[in-house]
Design a protein around this motif. Sequence first.
Motif, PDB file in Angstrom:
ATOM      1  N   ARG A 142       0.793  -1.226   0.000  1.00 25.30           N
ATOM      2  CA  ARG A 142       0.000   0.000   0.000  1.00 25.30           C
ATOM      3  C   ARG A 142       0.823   1.271   0.000  1.00 25.30           C
ATOM      4  NH1 ARG A 142      -2.019   0.463   4.705  1.00 25.30           N
ATOM      5  NH2 ARG A 142      -0.844  -1.247   5.638  1.00 25.30           N
ATOM      6  N   CYS A 143       2.118   1.185   0.358  1.00 27.87           N
ATOM      7  CA  CYS A 143       2.885   2.412   0.595  1.00 27.87           C
ATOM      8  C   CYS A 143       4.073   2.542  -0.361  1.00 27.87           C
ATOM      9  CB  CYS A 143       3.318   2.464   2.063  1.00 27.87           C
ATOM     10  SG  CYS A 143       1.900   2.501   3.212  1.00 27.87           S
ATOM     11  N   GLN A 144       5.286   2.330   0.112  1.00 23.61           N
ATOM     12  CA  GLN A 144       6.454   2.537  -0.728  1.00 23.61           C
ATOM     13  C   GLN A 144       6.509   1.535  -1.885  1.00 23.61           C
ATOM     14  OE1 GLN A 144       9.441   2.328   2.470  1.00 23.61           O
ATOM     15  NE2 GLN A 144       9.974   4.439   1.965  1.00 23.61           N
ATOM     16  N   LEU A 145       7.089   1.994  -2.999  1.00 24.16           N
ATOM     17  CA  LEU A 145       7.258   1.137  -4.170  1.00 24.16           C
ATOM     18  C   LEU A 145       8.460   0.208  -3.975  1.00 24.16           C
ATOM     19  CD1 LEU A 145       6.745   3.850  -6.924  1.00 24.16           C
ATOM     20  CD2 LEU A 145       5.092   2.107  -6.214  1.00 24.16           C
ATOM     21  N   THR A 146       8.424  -0.932  -4.641  1.00 23.51           N
ATOM     22  CA  THR A 146       9.512  -1.903  -4.573  1.00 23.51           C
ATOM     23  C   THR A 146      10.376  -1.795  -5.819  1.00 23.51           C
ATOM     24  OG1 THR A 146       8.196  -3.462  -3.265  1.00 23.51           O
ATOM     25  CG2 THR A 146      10.069  -4.366  -4.480  1.00 23.51           C
ATOM     26  N   PRO A 147      11.688  -1.596  -5.674  1.00 23.72           N
ATOM     27  CA  PRO A 147      12.560  -1.536  -6.849  1.00 23.72           C
ATOM     28  C   PRO A 147      12.482  -2.823  -7.667  1.00 23.72           C
ATOM     29  CG  PRO A 147      13.720  -0.760  -4.891  1.00 23.72           C
ATOM     30  CD  PRO A 147      12.433  -1.369  -4.418  1.00 23.72           C
ATOM     31  N   ASN A 148      12.480  -2.667  -8.978  1.00 23.08           N
ATOM     32  CA  ASN A 148      12.452  -3.822  -9.875  1.00 23.08           C
ATOM     33  C   ASN A 148      13.891  -4.237 -10.156  1.00 23.08           C
ATOM     34  OD1 ASN A 148      11.908  -5.780 -11.726  1.00 23.08           O
ATOM     35  ND2 ASN A 148      10.872  -4.453 -13.192  1.00 23.08           N
ATOM     36  N   ARG A 149      14.493  -4.926  -9.188  1.00 21.28           N
ATOM     37  CA  ARG A 149      15.908  -5.271  -9.282  1.00 21.28           C
ATOM     38  C   ARG A 149      16.200  -6.315 -10.345  1.00 21.28           C
ATOM     39  NH1 ARG A 149      15.218  -3.739  -3.647  1.00 21.28           N
ATOM     40  NH2 ARG A 149      13.858  -5.553  -3.453  1.00 21.28           N
ATOM     41  N   LEU A 150      15.209  -7.052 -10.754  1.00 21.68           N
ATOM     42  CA  LEU A 150      15.388  -8.060 -11.799  1.00 21.68           C
ATOM     43  C   LEU A 150      14.768  -7.588 -13.114  1.00 21.68           C
ATOM     44  CD1 LEU A 150      14.655 -11.274  -9.690  1.00 21.68           C
ATOM     45  CD2 LEU A 150      16.868 -10.253 -10.240  1.00 21.68           C
ATOM     46  N   HIS A 151      14.829  -6.285 -13.346  1.00 19.60           N
ATOM     47  CA  HIS A 151      14.164  -5.721 -14.528  1.00 19.60           C
ATOM     48  C   HIS A 151      14.727  -6.273 -15.829  1.00 19.60           C
ATOM     49  CE1 HIS A 151      17.609  -2.976 -15.101  1.00 19.60           C
ATOM     50  NE2 HIS A 151      17.549  -2.762 -13.796  1.00 19.60           N
ATOM     51  N   HIS A 152      15.994  -6.674 -15.829  1.00 20.93           N
ATOM     52  CA  HIS A 152      16.561  -7.244 -17.049  1.00 20.93           C
ATOM     53  C   HIS A 152      15.933  -8.585 -17.399  1.00 20.93           C
ATOM     54  CE1 HIS A 152      19.488  -4.142 -17.343  1.00 20.93           C
ATOM     55  NE2 HIS A 152      20.099  -4.458 -16.226  1.00 20.93           N
ATOM     56  N   PHE A 153      15.321  -9.230 -16.403  1.00 20.62           N
ATOM     57  CA  PHE A 153      14.807 -10.578 -16.618  1.00 20.62           C
ATOM     58  C   PHE A 153      13.287 -10.617 -16.742  1.00 20.62           C
ATOM     59  CE2 PHE A 153      18.636 -11.072 -13.851  1.00 20.62           C
ATOM     60  CZ  PHE A 153      19.474 -11.507 -14.857  1.00 20.62           C
ATOM     61  N   THR A 154      12.630  -9.467 -16.676  1.00 16.41           N
ATOM     62  CA  THR A 154      11.180  -9.443 -16.798  1.00 16.41           C
ATOM     63  C   THR A 154      10.783  -9.734 -18.242  1.00 16.41           C
ATOM     64  OG1 THR A 154      11.286  -7.041 -17.046  1.00 16.41           O
ATOM     65  CG2 THR A 154      10.784  -7.894 -14.853  1.00 16.41           C
ATOM     66  N   PRO A 155       9.607 -10.316 -18.465  1.00 13.70           N
ATOM     67  CA  PRO A 155       9.239 -10.770 -19.815  1.00 13.70           C
ATOM     68  C   PRO A 155       9.335  -9.711 -20.888  1.00 13.70           C
ATOM     69  CG  PRO A 155       7.711 -11.660 -18.201  1.00 13.70           C
ATOM     70  CD  PRO A 155       8.605 -10.705 -17.454  1.00 13.70           C
ATOM     71  N   HIS A 156       8.963  -8.452 -20.593  1.00 19.59           N
ATOM     72  CA  HIS A 156       8.971  -7.446 -21.654  1.00 19.59           C
ATOM     73  C   HIS A 156      10.369  -7.002 -22.038  1.00 19.59           C
ATOM     74  CE1 HIS A 156       9.156  -4.845 -18.042  1.00 19.59           C
ATOM     75  NE2 HIS A 156       9.797  -4.010 -18.820  1.00 19.59           N
ATOM     76  N   ASN A 157      11.385  -7.409 -21.243  1.00 23.87           N
ATOM     77  CA  ASN A 157      12.759  -7.059 -21.580  1.00 23.87           C
ATOM     78  C   ASN A 157      13.515  -8.214 -22.222  1.00 23.87           C
ATOM     79  OD1 ASN A 157      12.829  -4.389 -20.816  1.00 23.87           O
ATOM     80  ND2 ASN A 157      13.206  -4.867 -18.664  1.00 23.87           N
ATOM     81  N   ARG A 158      12.908  -9.390 -22.310  1.00 24.72           N
ATOM     82  CA  ARG A 158      13.598 -10.535 -22.882  1.00 24.72           C
ATOM     83  C   ARG A 158      13.611 -10.429 -24.401  1.00 24.72           C
ATOM     84  NH1 ARG A 158      10.628 -15.114 -19.214  1.00 24.72           N
ATOM     85  NH2 ARG A 158      11.740 -14.696 -17.269  1.00 24.72           N
ATOM     86  N   SER A 159      14.717 -10.799 -24.968  1.00 28.07           N
ATOM     87  CA  SER A 159      14.789 -10.808 -26.427  1.00 28.07           C
ATOM     88  C   SER A 159      13.946 -11.955 -26.957  1.00 28.07           C
ATOM     89  CB  SER A 159      16.242 -10.987 -26.875  1.00 28.07           C
ATOM     90  OG  SER A 159      16.774 -12.180 -26.360  1.00 28.07           O
ATOM     91  N   GLN A 160      13.347 -11.742 -28.092  1.00 28.61           N
ATOM     92  CA  GLN A 160      12.482 -12.750 -28.697  1.00 28.61           C
ATOM     93  C   GLN A 160      13.305 -13.831 -29.389  1.00 28.61           C
ATOM     94  OE1 GLN A 160       9.179 -12.612 -28.152  1.00 28.61           O
ATOM     95  NE2 GLN A 160       9.675 -10.863 -26.837  1.00 28.61           N
TER      96      GLN A 160
END
Length: 270
Positions: free
Chosen positions: A252-270
């Motif tokens: 509900r309060c502070q945001l959580t850093p996306n520390r694994l952003h390189h591995f999230t589906p929208h960043n994966r190469s096709q």
Amino acid sequence: METTDQQERPVVLCVGGHDPSGGAGILADAESVLAASAFPVTVVTALTDQDSCGLRDMRPQPYQQLDAQCRRIIADSAPRALKLGLLASSGIVRALSRIIDEHPELPVVLDPVLATGAGQHLVDAALLNQLRKHLLHRCSLLTPNLPEARTLSTGQSADDCATRLLSTGVRWVLITGTHDDTEQVTNRLYSADGDHRAWDWPRLPGDYHGSGCTLASAIAVRLAWGMEMEDAVASAQSYTWESLKQAFRTGRCQLTPNRLHHFTPHNRSQ
């Protein structure tokens, strides 16, 4: 920072508190290390009752237990860097001081967690004295924000705080500007040799849970990979800023850093 040989992945020992929300503490450390293709091993200093809105309770773990666990992990996994966060008790500070002295080859990054992101104090006068007496001078790098630097050093400006902290024997001090009321976040790195470098980052909207853990762990893992301090600090800031830019809401309060952003589906190469 990738390797094709899994056997070459360095190990980083992360020592800090357990945040069940996953925003800060050991889970944040582990994600930052994994994001750099290294492997985290962890020892918990305290169990906490907290969420994205703040801390309700903290229960330090027995320092004898921590001492034994750290020694066992070091003997087994041969970590290449040590990252310290919430230390929770004077006994834990003294135990870690002894372990550091026995392993002078390990770079030590201390994120001096003196308060939560919501501003709740975690360190009393006695523990603060133990940090100053036993631990600061044993560290390769301190990563306080300016309020923490003022508390640790009794200085005021970033330059004054850094001078006082370096006089304790620590080799490098990175003072972050996250708590300043400015359009940009200015992070300042000082060395015992007199070098001084600053970076300016666009200030992102919102409040973040675990940004300090993310940055300190990101530096530690880069040191484990063999990077020089200035390069490790520069690279870790870029990674941390991107993690905050892509932060998401888990509570509900502070945001959580996306520390694994390189591995999230929208960043994966096709």
